[in-house]
Design an enzyme around this catalytic site. Structure first.
Site, PDB file in Angstrom:
ATOM      1  CB  ALA A  54     -54.510 -60.585  26.023  1.00 21.20           C
TER       2      ALA A  54
ATOM      3  CG  ASN B 154     -61.858 -52.278  23.719  1.00 18.21           C
ATOM      4  OD1 ASN B 154     -63.049 -51.965  23.699  1.00 18.21           O
ATOM      5  ND2 ASN B 154     -60.954 -51.584  24.385  1.00 18.21           N
ATOM      6  CB  SER B 155     -60.583 -58.948  21.794  1.00 20.11           C
ATOM      7  OG  SER B 155     -59.381 -58.645  22.446  1.00 20.11           O
TER       8      SER B 155
ATOM      9  CG  LEU C 268     -66.069 -53.828  20.343  1.00 24.78           C
ATOM     10  CD1 LEU C 268     -65.869 -52.450  20.958  1.00 24.78           C
ATOM     11  CD2 LEU C 268     -67.533 -54.058  19.978  1.00 24.78           C
ATOM     12  CB  ALA C 269     -60.896 -56.756  16.521  1.00 24.67           C
TER      13      ALA C 269
ATOM     14  N   GLY D 140     -61.230 -55.906  11.304  1.00 23.22           N
ATOM     15  CA  GLY D 140     -60.395 -56.181  10.137  1.00 23.22           C
ATOM     16  C   GLY D 140     -59.830 -57.576  10.026  1.00 23.22           C
ATOM     17  N   GLY D 141     -59.051 -58.004  11.024  1.00 24.37           N
ATOM     18  CA  GLY D 141     -58.459 -59.327  10.937  1.00 24.37           C
ATOM     19  C   GLY D 141     -57.238 -59.472  11.810  1.00 24.37           C
TER      20      GLY D 141
ATOM     21  CD  GLU E 203     -56.919 -54.215   8.261  1.00 26.89           C
ATOM     22  OE1 GLU E 203     -56.660 -53.326   9.103  1.00 26.89           O
ATOM     23  OE2 GLU E 203     -57.564 -55.241   8.546  1.00 26.89           O
TER      24      GLU E 203
ATOM     25  CG  HIS F  74     -58.773 -47.939  17.240  1.00 23.85           C
ATOM     26  ND1 HIS F  74     -59.977 -48.600  17.346  1.00 23.85           N
ATOM     27  CD2 HIS F  74     -57.929 -48.796  16.591  1.00 23.85           C
ATOM     28  CE1 HIS F  74     -59.880 -49.806  16.787  1.00 23.85           C
ATOM     29  NE2 HIS F  74     -58.646 -49.944  16.332  1.00 23.85           N
TER      30      HIS F  74
ATOM     31  NE  ARG G  95     -53.434 -51.704  17.321  1.00 25.28           N
ATOM     32  CZ  ARG G  95     -54.388 -52.047  16.470  1.00 25.28           C
ATOM     33  NH1 ARG G  95     -54.151 -52.929  15.494  1.00 25.28           N
ATOM     34  NH2 ARG G  95     -55.589 -51.520  16.566  1.00 25.28           N
TER      35      ARG G  95
ATOM     36  CG  LEU H 214     -57.400 -59.388  17.207  1.00 21.99           C
ATOM     37  CD1 LEU H 214     -58.284 -59.821  16.044  1.00 21.99           C
ATOM     38  CD2 LEU H 214     -58.062 -59.754  18.537  1.00 21.99           C
TER      39      LEU H 214
END
Length: 439
Positions: A22, A48-49, A51-52, A54-55, A118, A341, A376, A382
């Site tokens: 962000a 934390n971004s 560490l993301a 999945g996608g 997901e 999370h 969420r 993201l």
């Protein structure tokens, strides 16, 4: 970084606090003629971004809009702000194109982008970079930020207070940790506009996938100024974090994409016990109920029934991470447990990401724009953070709001900052619990 660019000025047109997706994306989206200060509590990539795994969700095509909307609303228990969800979905392809322009190397199948699925998604609409999507995005954004002459980056710089008076924000008090925690290392920095992109609250929890230093700083500070917040008790626990004690105390994430690609959740007898592709809160609940029933502290995730070559190619980071800890993702049942999370609640913002304080914006996990509702949907974070970062840049525009005369401004700095920080964190914890009990 260049020593000259480390000198802190008294005034900027925009201050952005936080260097996750962000904050970085907002800095890049702002008019390049504006002077921008971008500060981060630790290193520029300690967010934390990064560490993301999945996608990032995107609208596959116009026919996907209703399904994308429905999946997001269902996951959020229909407590979402539909206008915010609509904005996020309709702007998703623009954000994707911007990231491609920044040379983010999303996975492809031939010439076409590769999409995964997901939990909670009715179809494949998630672009990804192996199993380190956040890292791939943040690194490219950082590269772009460091090339911009109008953006000054200060690492190891903590926001300890906001300068708010009579409903207007005039900037932030920053601690560069040059001389411990003394008043000498803290100074007021004025700005026409201040953007909070400080991330979540995971540092308040013993078991979290977040970096420990990300602990709701902005929310804690803003409690002193009666700023409007929403749903502080809406906290998401990821169903699958690796059940291994880590030296830094952070739980290692086992992305939802593992289950999207066919992983099973198993009890101690090796039996499946839930639909793995339900939304996160549903799967987390099923795991916790089983743990209570079996009097155990974890369950298992297994991909042993899947093609091992595909697993290694699709999830190289997670495969290596597990191997380092004694588990083979292609063969073993991996012990997992839910962990804190994501925070769906936060600082209330409108459709332009404005807070209830003039000249103060909030974006990303610290903000609550209503996209996520009560829970969420996987891989929406993201996208949501960058969509609304772009909107902030558009709202600030040329920075043509009437600025103020710096000579007429001053700010009292005498305060026990360690006590102030502790009081803020304690107050935030109490507010979260109060919200929870009231519901």
């Amino acid at each position: 970084m260049d020593d000259e660019r480390q000198k802190l000025k008294n005034k900027y047109q925009v201050i952005i606090v936080g260097t996750g997706a962000a904050g970085l994306f907002c800095a890049l989206a702002l008019n390049p003629k504006l002077s921008v200060l971008l500060v981060t509590k630790k290193g520029i990539k300690d967010c934390n971004s990064y560490l993301a795994q999945g996608g990032m969700c995107v609208l596959r095509d116009p026919d996907d809009f209703e399904d994308f909307m429905a999946d997001t609303l269902k996951a959020g228990h229909y407590e979402n702000r539909e206008e915010s969800v609509r904005t996020m979905i309709l702007r998703s392809r623009d954000i994707l194109q911007k990231l491609l322009d920044y040379r983010v190397d999303f996975d492809r199948e031939g010439q076409d982008l590769s999409y995964t699925r997901e939990g909670g998604h009715g179809k494949r609409r998630i672009v990804h970079c192996k199993d380190e999507t956040g890292k791939a995005i943040v690194e490219k954004l950082v590269d772009q930020v460091l090339e911009r002459k109008n953006i000054q980056v200060l690492e190891n710089t903590e926001m300890v207070d906001l300068m708010i008076k009579e409903g207007t924000c005039y900037g932030a008090c920053l601690n560069r940790h040059l001389e411990g925690d003394s008043n000498k290392s803290i100074q007021p920095v004025f700005a026409d506009f201040t953007v909070l992109a400080t991330g979540g609250i995971g540092g308040l929890y013993e078991n979290s996938t977040n970096f420990p230093h990300i602990c709701g700083d902005a929310l804690g500070i803003l409690r002193n100024y009666q700023v409007r917040t929403d749903h502080l008790d809406y906290i998401q626990f990821h169903p699958t974090t690796l059940f291994v004690e880590e030296e830094d105390g952070r739980r290692r994430l086992m992305t939802e994409a593992l289950r999207g690609e066919g992983a099973y959740l198993l009890d101690r007898h090796g039996n499946r016990f839930t639909d793995e592709l339900q939304p996160r809160d549903i799967v987390t609940g099923a795991i916790l109920r089983l743990m209570e029933k079996e009097k155990t502290d974890h369950v298992y995730l297994s991909m042993a029934h899947l093609d091992p070559v595909r697993i290694k190619n699709r999830f190289p980071y997670i495969y290596a991470m597990c191997l380092e800890r004694g588990y083979d993702l292609t063969k073993d049942s991996i012990p997992i447990v839910p962990g804190q999370h994501y925070h769906m609640g936060g600082i209330h913002v409108d459709q332009r990401s404005r807070t209830s304080i003039d000249r103060l914006y909030a974006v990303g996990e610290c903000a609550c724009n209503g996209v996520h509702g009560k829970n969420r949907l996987a891989s929406n974070s993201l996208l949501e953070s960058m969509v609304f970062a772009q909107i902030i840049a558009e709202d600030i525009g040329q920075g043509d709001k009437k600025s103020w005369d710096l000579e007429n401004l001053s700010w009292p700095m005498q305060r026990n900052w360690a006590d102030f920080r502790e009081k803020n964190q304690k107050g935030l914890r109490e507010a979260i619990e109060k919200n929870r009990l009231e519901k």
